[in-house]
Design an enzyme around this catalytic site. Structure first.
Site, PDB file in Angstrom:
ATOM      1  CG  ASP A  96     -12.270  63.241   3.317  1.00  0.00           C
ATOM      2  OD1 ASP A  96     -11.232  63.701   3.795  1.00  0.00           O
ATOM      3  OD2 ASP A  96     -12.310  62.213   2.611  1.00  0.00           O
ATOM      4  CD  GLU A 139      -7.417  64.076   1.889  1.00  0.00           C
ATOM      5  OE1 GLU A 139      -7.524  62.841   1.937  1.00  0.00           O
ATOM      6  OE2 GLU A 139      -6.354  64.680   2.152  1.00  0.00           O
TER       7      GLU A 139
END
Length: 224
Positions: A96, A139
């Site tokens: 992440d 993301e």
């Protein structure tokens, strides 16, 4: 006597003329058939290319070109079952990007897209061909590493983390760097489905975020 010779000669000329005419017609038809076959072959090839492109689009994330969720989940399940059946080690990590919202806020969404594409390139260049990379969403990315134990997966993830932090993202609106937090987990003999492994990697990811981000955290299956 002249007629006797003239009639066969005329007949021969007529037959020869008809033969040549029929030969030219047959040759023209042959050329037409060859041209039609060539057009058909081109159409078939174009359809095959279109089908292959549609399959690729259906299996990949449109922004990064990585496996989309539908595709990587199918690949993960296949690899998980193979490992369960034949033995071996299997690890997975979830990545992440830290504070990614700030990129969109400060540089714009196009810069954010550029950053995600760059991350996808870093993953492809840093990982092995058998490793399966997918975009989890936003993301977040997920990577399955066949025939890899937890400690080796940790090292792979940490090398990728460092490479991300050292890479400058160049956009029309400015330059910046990113960091990533990564959660690693190794498959357990007690895992029933690939989702069990993903959940442990997620747990490790959140631990890494709690400890300050820009780090790799590993969740051993013996930790519960």
């Amino acid at each position: 006597l002249g007629l006797m010779f003239l009639v066969p000669a005329a007949t021969g000329l007529f037959v020869a003329h008809r033969f040549q005419t029929n030969h030219r017609i047959a040759f023209a038809r042959l050329l037409e058939a060859e041209a039609a076959n060539a057009r058909l072959e081109r159409e078939i090839e174009a359809r095959k290319e279109l089908e292959a492109e549609l399959k690729r689009q259906a299996a990949t994330d449109s922004l990064t070109g990585l496996n989309n969720r539908r595709r990587y989940e199918a690949l993960f399940r296949h690899e998980f079952r193979r490992t369960k059946r034949y033995g071996g080690r299997l690890s997975l990590f979830v990545l992440d990007l830290d504070h990614f919202k700030q990129v969109n806020d400060n540089y714009g969404h196009s810069a954010g897209d550029t950053a995600l594409q760059k991350l996808a390139d870093l993953c492809r260049s840093s990982l092995r061909e058998p490793d399966i990379i997918g975009r989890l969403g936003g993301e977040e990315f997920v990577v399955l590493l066949p025939d890899t134990g937890g400690s080796d997966a940790y090292n792979v993830a940490d090398r990728l983390r460092k490479k991300i932090s050292e890479t400058e993202i160049k956009t029309d609106h400015g330059r910046f760097t990113l960091t990533a937090t990564i959660g690693v987990a190794e498959a357990s003999p007690d895992d029933k489905e690939i989702e069990d492994l993903v959940r442990r990697a997620d747990t490790a990811l959140y631990k890494g975020k709690a400890y300050g981000r820009n780090r790799v955290s590993i969740q051993d299956f013996r930790d519960g």
